[in-house]
Design an enzyme around this catalytic site. Structure first.
Site, PDB file in Angstrom:
ATOM      1  N   LYS A 198       1.047  -0.877   0.068  1.00  0.00           N
ATOM      2  CA  LYS A 198      -0.243  -0.104   0.133  1.00  0.00           C
ATOM      3  C   LYS A 198       0.718   1.624   0.103  1.00  0.00           C
ATOM      4  O   LYS A 198       0.463   2.200  -0.422  1.00  0.00           O
ATOM      5  CB  LYS A 198      -1.073  -0.122   0.556  1.00  0.00           C
ATOM      6  CG  LYS A 198      -1.467   1.668   1.963  1.00  0.00           C
ATOM      7  CD  LYS A 198      -2.496   1.475   2.924  1.00  0.00           C
ATOM      8  CE  LYS A 198      -1.929   1.780   4.102  1.00  0.00           C
ATOM      9  NZ  LYS A 198      -1.569   2.946   4.369  1.00  0.00           N
ATOM     10  N   ASN A 199       1.956   1.488   0.798  1.00  0.00           N
ATOM     11  CA  ASN A 199       2.742   2.541   1.310  1.00  0.00           C
ATOM     12  C   ASN A 199       3.442   2.646  -0.074  1.00  0.00           C
ATOM     13  O   ASN A 199       4.179   3.917  -0.364  1.00  0.00           O
ATOM     14  CB  ASN A 199       3.144   2.092   2.498  1.00  0.00           C
ATOM     15  CG  ASN A 199       2.061   2.378   3.599  1.00  0.00           C
ATOM     16  OD1 ASN A 199       1.144   3.374   3.252  1.00  0.00           O
ATOM     17  ND2 ASN A 199       2.709   2.890   4.033  1.00  0.00           N
ATOM     18  N   ARG A 222      -1.655  14.778  12.473  1.00  0.00           N
ATOM     19  CA  ARG A 222      -0.495  14.455  11.402  1.00  0.00           C
ATOM     20  C   ARG A 222      -0.491  15.548  10.873  1.00  0.00           C
ATOM     21  O   ARG A 222      -1.180  16.001  10.119  1.00  0.00           O
ATOM     22  CB  ARG A 222      -1.257  13.051  10.880  1.00  0.00           C
ATOM     23  CG  ARG A 222      -1.554  11.803  11.736  1.00  0.00           C
ATOM     24  CD  ARG A 222      -1.590  10.463  11.443  1.00  0.00           C
ATOM     25  NE  ARG A 222      -0.735  10.394   9.964  1.00  0.00           N
ATOM     26  CZ  ARG A 222      -0.514   8.897   9.138  1.00  0.00           C
ATOM     27  NH1 ARG A 222      -2.139   8.849   8.713  1.00  0.00           N
ATOM     28  NH2 ARG A 222      -0.125   8.461   8.451  1.00  0.00           N
ATOM     29  N   ASP A 270       4.132   0.526  12.068  1.00  0.00           N
ATOM     30  CA  ASP A 270       2.898   0.251  11.202  1.00  0.00           C
ATOM     31  C   ASP A 270       3.128  -1.069  11.922  1.00  0.00           C
ATOM     32  O   ASP A 270       1.369  -1.650  11.669  1.00  0.00           O
ATOM     33  CB  ASP A 270       2.839   0.455  10.246  1.00  0.00           C
ATOM     34  CG  ASP A 270       2.701   1.447   9.387  1.00  0.00           C
ATOM     35  OD1 ASP A 270       1.998   2.763  10.168  1.00  0.00           O
ATOM     36  OD2 ASP A 270       3.347   1.815   8.419  1.00  0.00           O
ATOM     37  N   ARG A 316      -8.531  -0.671   4.302  1.00  0.00           N
ATOM     38  CA  ARG A 316      -7.639  -0.006   4.024  1.00  0.00           C
ATOM     39  C   ARG A 316      -6.510  -0.157   3.262  1.00  0.00           C
ATOM     40  O   ARG A 316      -6.064   0.330   2.565  1.00  0.00           O
ATOM     41  CB  ARG A 316      -7.812   1.566   4.817  1.00  0.00           C
ATOM     42  CG  ARG A 316      -9.064   2.092   4.952  1.00  0.00           C
ATOM     43  CD  ARG A 316      -8.629   3.475   6.031  1.00  0.00           C
ATOM     44  NE  ARG A 316      -7.485   4.342   5.427  1.00  0.00           N
ATOM     45  CZ  ARG A 316      -8.048   5.171   5.969  1.00  0.00           C
ATOM     46  NH1 ARG A 316      -9.103   5.608   6.878  1.00  0.00           N
ATOM     47  NH2 ARG A 316      -7.186   6.717   5.510  1.00  0.00           N
TER      48      ARG A 316
HETATM   49  N1  EPU Z   1       4.812  14.828  10.451  1.00  0.00           N
HETATM   50  C1  EPU Z   1       5.143  15.848  11.030  1.00  0.00           C
HETATM   51  N2  EPU Z   1       5.080  17.257  10.174  1.00  0.00           N
HETATM   52  C2  EPU Z   1       5.064  16.952   8.983  1.00  0.00           C
HETATM   53  C3  EPU Z   1       4.597  15.785   8.185  1.00  0.00           C
HETATM   54  C4  EPU Z   1       5.210  14.699   9.421  1.00  0.00           C
HETATM   55  O1  EPU Z   1       5.403  16.356  12.362  1.00  0.00           O
HETATM   56  O2  EPU Z   1       4.697  17.466   7.535  1.00  0.00           O
HETATM   57  C5  EPU Z   1       5.534  13.873  11.396  1.00  0.00           C
HETATM   58  C6  EPU Z   1       4.399  12.780  11.864  1.00  0.00           C
HETATM   59  O3  EPU Z   1       2.818  13.428  12.590  1.00  0.00           O
HETATM   60  C7  EPU Z   1       5.173  11.718  12.461  1.00  0.00           C
HETATM   61  C8  EPU Z   1       6.571  11.465  11.654  1.00  0.00           C
HETATM   62  O4  EPU Z   1       6.460  13.018  11.199  1.00  0.00           O
HETATM   63  O5  EPU Z   1       5.269  11.924  14.036  1.00  0.00           O
HETATM   64  C9  EPU Z   1       6.712  10.581  10.740  1.00  0.00           C
HETATM   65  O6  EPU Z   1       5.283  10.656   9.751  1.00  0.00           O
HETATM   66  P1  EPU Z   1       5.791  10.095   8.303  1.00  0.00           P
HETATM   67  O7  EPU Z   1       5.684  11.896   7.521  1.00  0.00           O
HETATM   68  O8  EPU Z   1       7.034   9.801   8.252  1.00  0.00           O
HETATM   69  O9  EPU Z   1       4.094   9.347   7.469  1.00  0.00           O
HETATM   70  P2  EPU Z   1       4.025   9.311   6.892  1.00  0.00           P
HETATM   71  O10 EPU Z   1       4.841   9.628   5.506  1.00  0.00           O
HETATM   72  O11 EPU Z   1       2.697  10.712   6.616  1.00  0.00           O
HETATM   73  C10 EPU Z   1       3.739   7.051   6.021  1.00  0.00           C
HETATM   74  C11 EPU Z   1       2.840   5.862   6.466  1.00  0.00           C
HETATM   75  C12 EPU Z   1       2.044   5.671   7.574  1.00  0.00           C
HETATM   76  C13 EPU Z   1       3.395   4.696   8.283  1.00  0.00           C
HETATM   77  C14 EPU Z   1       4.359   6.389   8.280  1.00  0.00           C
HETATM   78  C15 EPU Z   1       6.392   5.868   9.171  1.00  0.00           C
HETATM   79  C16 EPU Z   1       1.849   6.269   3.624  1.00  0.00           C
HETATM   80  C17 EPU Z   1       1.020   6.385   2.786  1.00  0.00           C
HETATM   81  N3  EPU Z   1       2.093   6.145   5.058  1.00  0.00           N
HETATM   82  O12 EPU Z   1       3.237   8.127   6.631  1.00  0.00           O
HETATM   83  O13 EPU Z   1       1.683   4.021   6.982  1.00  0.00           O
HETATM   84  O14 EPU Z   1       2.773   5.266   9.605  1.00  0.00           O
HETATM   85  O15 EPU Z   1       5.257   6.606   7.124  1.00  0.00           O
HETATM   86  O16 EPU Z   1       6.308   5.159   8.289  1.00  0.00           O
HETATM   87  O17 EPU Z   1       3.048   5.692   3.155  1.00  0.00           O
HETATM   88  C18 EPU Z   1       0.112   2.949   8.065  1.00  0.00           C
HETATM   89  O18 EPU Z   1       0.238   2.193   6.264  1.00  0.00           O
HETATM   90  O19 EPU Z   1      -1.083   2.271   8.694  1.00  0.00           O
HETATM   91  C19 EPU Z   1       0.553   3.870   8.021  1.00  0.00           C
HETATM   92  C20 EPU Z   1       0.230   4.905   8.445  1.00  0.00           C
END
Ligand code: EPU
Length: 417
Positions: free
Chosen positions: A22-23, A121, A306, A398
């Protein structure tokens, strides 16, 4: 709201197949906005988040179709640089479209994205990075981004965010000059995106390290017909933990064990046998294992956030103590209150969960409030005595394709209600 009904204590036996992650697929679909031709992604399932992402592509003017398990995405006709509100609110990954839309149209309007419900988030890091490439950002709930042109920059991330790294790679692919992303995320899904873009003609170096360099090109012109994304390491981990929690013996095909080393190291020698092949993991449970000690979730290659809920669920039925510290998201322990209804002994202290294992979990009426806690609840219900009802199946779907059918094939007593 649909639910799963699970009568626990059936051991899982047999083979299960895991497809594209998915990711990995979500950013790959977003990156198609940079292209004016169709690309086919092999080995894909129609999971919930991917369907929403494809609906967003359609609303922008793009097209998609499935032929068997190949997903074809064609963004040549995308003409609206405006993310649809309702759909964007459904998935976090809608934010991945900001970079590519900005690169293609020099402007984009959007709403703040939605996604799984485990606390705040923010997207400030995405916006800050895009600003450094030349974007002007206005608005708060409704965002407007504009850039006369995108110019390469040196961007140091305060945290190795997966999505921010992906967004900036996609935007900087077509920026003028060189972009360096320092403290970039190292997740395999990033390397997958970079390998796709490089095959199309992008010049991205250092994927999989904490320093990624992108030399901007005018256009991505190398037409490729097909690309095979990496398989879903979190789904693999979920089936591994489900097997262990039921005391079964399962072969998971499509699994790249290198992507799951942090989990394998934790469970290795803990009353189970594991054998690893290039695209298979075979797992045999040989009794109830011991508590897992201390585990902290952190960016790759550390233990993935995750898999934190699925691991927490498994830890509840081990002999002894496990302490899990959540190092990525502030508030990702929604599963704990649900597991307590099954007699789990869990104490939450800030970003730590202290689990005293007990082998006496019983079925209960449960609710999956986010994707991974839903997966964890399934793992617990499979190993518990009696019947559990888990509502919120659409949240689980999802990210997991036909999880009920796959588990049934492995011998679980599971039905959709
Ligand atoms: N963060 C910020 N500001 C931002 C972006 C992120 O503070 O602008 C913080 C987040 O709040 C968090 C940390 O940075 O504390 C890491 O978040 P990250 O941006 O890495 O997460 P993401 O890109 O939104 C992806 C996966 C998530 C997975 C995370 C961490 C996808 C679609 N989603 O999310 O997957 O948990 O990386 O590995 O790629 C899941 O599959 O269940 C899922 C939530």
């Amino acid at each position: 709201m649909s639910k799963l009904i699970i009568n626990g204590k059936n051991k899982l036996y047999g083979k299960v197949d895991v497809k594209s992650a998915k990711n990995a697929i979500l950013p790959l679909i977003a990156s198609c906005v940079l292209l004016d031709f169709e690309v086919g992604f092999l080995n894909c399932n129609e999971i919930g988040d991917v369907s929403v992402m494809l609906d967003i592509i359609k609303s922008l003017g793009g097209k998609y179709r499935y032929e068997g398990d190949t997903l074809f995405v064609d963004c040549s006709s995308v003409y609206i640089p405006e993310l649809p509100c309702e759909l964007s609110k459904k998935i976090r990954a809608s934010v991945f479209l900001l970079g590519p839309l900005l690169a293609r149209f020099r402007k984009v309007s959007a709403v703040t994205p939605g996604g799984c419900n485990f606390g705040e988030r923010p997207i400030g890091m995405h916006l800050d990075g895009l600003k450094m490439l030349g974007a002007e950002v206005s608005g708060s709930e409704h965002l407007y981004l504009r850039a006369e042109k995108l110019t390469g920059a040196k961007i140091e991330l305060p945290f190795p965010s997966v999505g921010v790294t992906e967004n900036l790679i996609m935007a900087s692919c077509l920026a003028e000059g060189e972009t360096v992303i320092i403290n970039s995320a190292k997740e395999p899904e990033i390397a997958c995106l970079c390998s796709f873009l490089n095959r199309l003609g992008a010049k991205i170096y250092g994927a999989g390290t904490s320093r990624i360099t992108v030399h901007g090109v005018k256009k991505l012109t190398n037409k490729i017909s097909y690309f095979k994304p990496i398989t879903d390491r979190i789904e693999v981990g979920t089936y591994m933990l489900a097997t262990l929690n039921t005391g079964g013996e399962v072969e998971i095909s499509g699994a790249n064990f290198l992507h799951n080393t942090s989990l394998i190291k934790k469970i290795y020698n803990n009353t189970c046998k594991i054998s690893l092949e290039s695209d298979k993991i075979y797992l045999k449970c040989c009794g109830v294992g011991n508590g897992l000690g201390f585990i902290k979730t952190a960016p790759y290659p550390s233990f993935p956030t995750d898999l934190q809920s699925p691991l927490l669920a498994y830890a509840c039925s081990l002999n002894g103590k496990t302490v899990i510290e959540e190092g990525v998201f502030k508030n990702r322990f929604a599963i704990a209150n649900e597991l307590k209804k099954m007699n789990a002994n869990i104490y939450i202290d800030g970003n730590r969960a202290v689990i005293n294992g007990t082998n006496r979990l019983h079925g209960a009426v449960l609710n999956a409030s986010d994707l991974r806690s839903g997966a964890g609840l399934i793992i617990s219900a499979l190993g518990a005595e009696g019947v559990s009802e888990i509502s919120g199946l659409e949240v689980i779907e999802r990210g997991y394709f036909e999880i009920d059918k796959k588990l049934k094939q492995l011998g679980a007593d599971i039905t959709k209600g």
